[in-house]
Enzyme design. Sequence first.
Site: not given
Ligand code: IPM
Ligand code: MN
Length: 340
Positions: A133, A184, A217, A241, A245
């Site tokens: 990032y 990793k 992984d 990140d 999710d």
């Molecule tokens: C998150 C989002 C952000 C990230 C994006 C929108 C830049 O996916 O907060 O997880 O990748 O950090």
């Molecule tokens: Mn995200």
Amino acid sequence: MSQHTAHRIAVIGGDGIGPEVTAAALEVVAATGVALETTEFDLGAARYLRDGFVLDDATLSALGSHDAILLGAIGPAIGDTRIPGGLLERGLLLRIRFGLDLYINYRPFRATPGSLAEGCEFAIVRENTEGPYAGEGGVLRSGTPQEIATQGSVNTRFGVERCIRYAFERAITLPRPKVTLVHKTNVLTFAGDLWRRVMAEVSSEYPTVEVDYQHVDAACIYLVEDPKRYGILVTDNLFGDILSDLAGAVTGGIGYAASANLNPPRVNASLFEPVHGAAHDIVGTNRANPLAAIVSSVLMLEHLGENEAAQRIRTAVADFDGDTVALGTTGITKEILRRI
Ligand code: IPM
Ligand code: MN
């Protein structure tokens, strides 16, 4: 902290369902009696499309001088090509994270009944200012058959150490303190080695905390098949990140996932936001689930030292067993308010 001094909160409702869910969260906080003095900041895709403004230094420092920032969601509708990809991500969200040195992205997960991870509670501590990032890299011979694109990953000892240390500080508050480093190291040997060595050093200062290591992984398998093994997962910006999710999906959906972008020494305001996006397709239909924003406001209250109010909302959310689809945004909010 006194109930009489209002906390100064910068509110970025943002785009899509962002303003709906932040409004719900603020209504819930108000019901606890904690006084907030809110200032709205009109930022995001809609603002950019209106006058080309993303963020400037003055606005950034105005945001940073509040007691906290509450953010709904940022981003254009899917398929809207008027905003170049990455412009708002880098120019707004990441600029706030980097500019205010919000170096921890803390994402707690508490699985909902019926979800894959039912009964589990764990948190991801994601490094929030480095890794891929940081934007190291570039393009050479652009547009030619010899085009070269490089994308580096920045890992500083300072950044890795403060992140791992935060993970251990979180872990010692848990009934079963455990920190799992996710990386990793078998392929990303330079960065992986740094993370592993710092993990070993820091963990030696916390003898009561169980430690573990997993390749990213493998962690994806265990998050689905054995999530009860986790306490705190600590990892770099990109792995964090992606894993958050996945963690959202196995614990009941991203509609429940909250996050805190923290500057632990409190030099600048920390930022609290739901993990979900702007969901333009359901704007104004009362279908946005405000729980992730409400839990984000709980993290905000805890950061502000308002632990009693935070606990009241936390309990109300934990006790909530309504049908989120049938109730909708206003119905869910009413149910939470009723329980406070
Ligand atoms: C998150 C989002 C952000 C990230 C994006 C929108 C830049 O996916 O907060 O997880 O990748 O950090
Ligand atoms: Mn995200």
